[in-house]
Write a protein that holds these residues in place. Structure first.
Motif, mmCIF file in Angstrom:
data_model
loop_
_atom_site.group_PDB
_atom_site.id
_atom_site.type_symbol
_atom_site.label_atom_id
_atom_site.label_comp_id
_atom_site.label_asym_id
_atom_site.label_seq_id
_atom_site.Cartn_x
_atom_site.Cartn_y
_atom_site.Cartn_z
ATOM 1 N N GLY A 23 11.069 14.394 8.809
ATOM 2 C CA GLY A 23 12.500 14.367 8.544
ATOM 3 C C GLY A 23 13.257 13.445 9.478
ATOM 4 O O GLY A 23 14.357 13.741 9.907
ATOM 5 N N ASN A 24 12.629 12.315 9.822
ATOM 6 C CA ASN A 24 13.228 11.292 10.679
ATOM 7 C C ASN A 24 13.545 11.786 12.079
ATOM 8 O O ASN A 24 14.460 11.308 12.724
ATOM 9 C CB ASN A 24 14.484 10.695 10.021
ATOM 10 C CG ASN A 24 14.125 9.870 8.808
ATOM 11 O OD1 ASN A 24 13.083 9.219 8.784
ATOM 12 N ND2 ASN A 24 14.962 9.921 7.806
ATOM 13 N N GLN A 25 12.781 12.747 12.582
ATOM 14 C CA GLN A 25 12.909 13.154 13.975
ATOM 15 C C GLN A 25 12.271 12.091 14.848
ATOM 16 O O GLN A 25 11.418 11.343 14.410
ATOM 17 C CB GLN A 25 12.207 14.490 14.216
ATOM 18 C CG GLN A 25 12.835 15.633 13.467
ATOM 19 C CD GLN A 25 12.004 16.907 13.628
ATOM 20 O OE1 GLN A 25 10.924 16.885 14.185
ATOM 21 N NE2 GLN A 25 12.530 17.991 13.121
ATOM 22 N N ASP A 26 12.660 12.057 16.107
ATOM 23 C CA ASP A 26 12.079 11.097 17.034
ATOM 24 C C ASP A 26 10.641 11.487 17.313
ATOM 25 O O ASP A 26 10.367 12.520 17.895
ATOM 26 C CB ASP A 26 12.891 11.057 18.330
ATOM 27 C CG ASP A 26 12.383 10.007 19.301
ATOM 28 O OD1 ASP A 26 12.829 10.040 20.456
ATOM 29 O OD2 ASP A 26 11.571 9.155 18.906
ATOM 30 N N SER A 27 9.684 10.645 16.893
ATOM 31 C CA SER A 27 8.270 10.955 17.073
ATOM 32 C C SER A 27 7.746 10.484 18.419
ATOM 33 O O SER A 27 6.575 10.650 18.713
ATOM 34 C CB SER A 27 7.446 10.333 15.947
ATOM 35 O OG SER A 27 7.561 8.943 15.985
ATOM 36 N N GLY A 81 7.874 9.661 11.329
ATOM 37 C CA GLY A 81 9.312 9.892 11.225
ATOM 38 C C GLY A 81 9.705 10.339 9.835
ATOM 39 O O GLY A 81 10.519 11.241 9.668
ATOM 40 N N ASN A 82 9.091 9.735 8.827
ATOM 41 C CA ASN A 82 9.380 10.128 7.452
ATOM 42 C C ASN A 82 8.831 11.513 7.148
ATOM 43 O O ASN A 82 9.436 12.285 6.430
ATOM 44 C CB ASN A 82 8.797 9.110 6.469
ATOM 45 C CG ASN A 82 9.558 7.812 6.491
ATOM 46 O OD1 ASN A 82 10.731 7.771 6.849
ATOM 47 N ND2 ASN A 82 8.894 6.727 6.141
ATOM 48 N N ALA A 83 7.681 11.848 7.713
ATOM 49 C CA ALA A 83 7.061 13.143 7.460
ATOM 50 C C ALA A 83 7.786 14.268 8.184
ATOM 51 O O ALA A 83 7.776 15.397 7.745
ATOM 52 C CB ALA A 83 5.592 13.113 7.887
ATOM 53 N N ARG A 122 2.510 4.142 12.452
ATOM 54 C CA ARG A 122 2.361 5.594 12.630
ATOM 55 C C ARG A 122 3.717 6.237 12.898
ATOM 56 O O ARG A 122 4.042 7.276 12.352
ATOM 57 C CB ARG A 122 1.387 5.904 13.751
ATOM 58 C CG ARG A 122 1.174 7.399 13.944
ATOM 59 C CD ARG A 122 0.195 7.710 15.045
ATOM 60 N NE ARG A 122 -1.149 7.282 14.752
ATOM 61 C CZ ARG A 122 -2.013 7.961 13.998
ATOM 62 N NH1 ARG A 122 -1.638 9.083 13.425
ATOM 63 N NH2 ARG A 122 -3.228 7.500 13.803
ATOM 64 N N SER A 123 4.500 5.605 13.756
ATOM 65 C CA SER A 123 5.819 6.134 14.082
ATOM 66 C C SER A 123 6.704 6.210 12.839
ATOM 67 O O SER A 123 7.404 7.200 12.621
ATOM 68 C CB SER A 123 6.476 5.274 15.149
ATOM 69 O OG SER A 123 7.756 5.740 15.453
ATOM 70 N N THR A 124 6.662 5.171 12.024
ATOM 71 C CA THR A 124 7.440 5.153 10.789
ATOM 72 C C THR A 124 6.991 6.263 9.847
ATOM 73 O O THR A 124 7.815 7.009 9.317
ATOM 74 C CB THR A 124 7.308 3.787 10.084
ATOM 75 O OG1 THR A 124 7.831 2.782 10.948
ATOM 76 C CG2 THR A 124 8.058 3.764 8.767
ATOM 77 N N PRO A 171 0.821 -1.215 0.000
ATOM 78 C CA PRO A 171 0.000 0.000 0.000
ATOM 79 C C PRO A 171 0.855 1.265 0.000
ATOM 80 O O PRO A 171 1.954 1.294 0.544
ATOM 81 C CB PRO A 171 -0.785 -0.094 1.305
ATOM 82 C CG PRO A 171 -0.630 -1.476 1.794
ATOM 83 C CD PRO A 171 0.611 -2.023 1.171
ATOM 84 N N SER A 172 0.334 2.313 -0.608
ATOM 85 C CA SER A 172 1.061 3.577 -0.647
ATOM 86 C C SER A 172 1.031 4.252 0.718
ATOM 87 O O SER A 172 0.151 3.992 1.540
ATOM 88 C CB SER A 172 0.449 4.506 -1.690
ATOM 89 O OG SER A 172 -0.806 4.978 -1.235
ATOM 90 N N ARG A 173 1.995 5.133 0.956
ATOM 91 C CA ARG A 173 2.049 5.854 2.230
ATOM 92 C C ARG A 173 0.810 6.710 2.433
ATOM 93 O O ARG A 173 0.328 6.859 3.552
ATOM 94 C CB ARG A 173 3.310 6.706 2.299
ATOM 95 C CG ARG A 173 4.553 5.871 2.432
ATOM 96 C CD ARG A 173 5.763 6.761 2.720
ATOM 97 N NE ARG A 173 6.983 6.002 2.687
ATOM 98 C CZ ARG A 173 7.437 5.279 3.702
ATOM 99 N NH1 ARG A 173 6.755 5.217 4.811
ATOM 100 N NH2 ARG A 173 8.560 4.620 3.609
ATOM 101 N N GLY A 174 0.280 7.287 1.354
ATOM 102 C CA GLY A 174 -0.933 8.096 1.457
ATOM 103 C C GLY A 174 -2.112 7.276 1.929
ATOM 104 O O GLY A 174 -2.905 7.719 2.765
#
Length: 66
Positions: A50-54, A46-48, A41-43, A2-5
């Motif tokens: 900029g890979n900050q700690d969510s 994190g991608n949205a 959700r965390s993944t 499935p797509s990220r969207g």
């Protein structure tokens, strides 16, 4: 796969009581599903971000409705 969207839409969808898939999984005792949804959700977060700690956000103190 499935797509990220699509996955983001799935995680953001709420029922008429504003419950999410995570709420339904937790309320039904499906801990393996809840863990998967939280990791997903965390993944995606994190991608949205900029890979900050969510995981730095405070958990909600609201009560869960069954």
């Amino acid at each position: 796969s499935p797509s990220r969207g699509y996955l983001r839409d799935l995680l953001e969808t709420k029922d008429r009581h504003k419950s999410t898939a995570e709420h339904w999984a937790a309320g039904g005792g499906h801990l393996d599903c809840l863990q998967y949804l939280c990791e997903l959700r965390s993944t995606l977060d994190g991608n949205a971000k900029g890979n900050q700690d969510s995981n730095t956000e405070k958990p909600s103190s609201g009560k869960m409705r069954r």
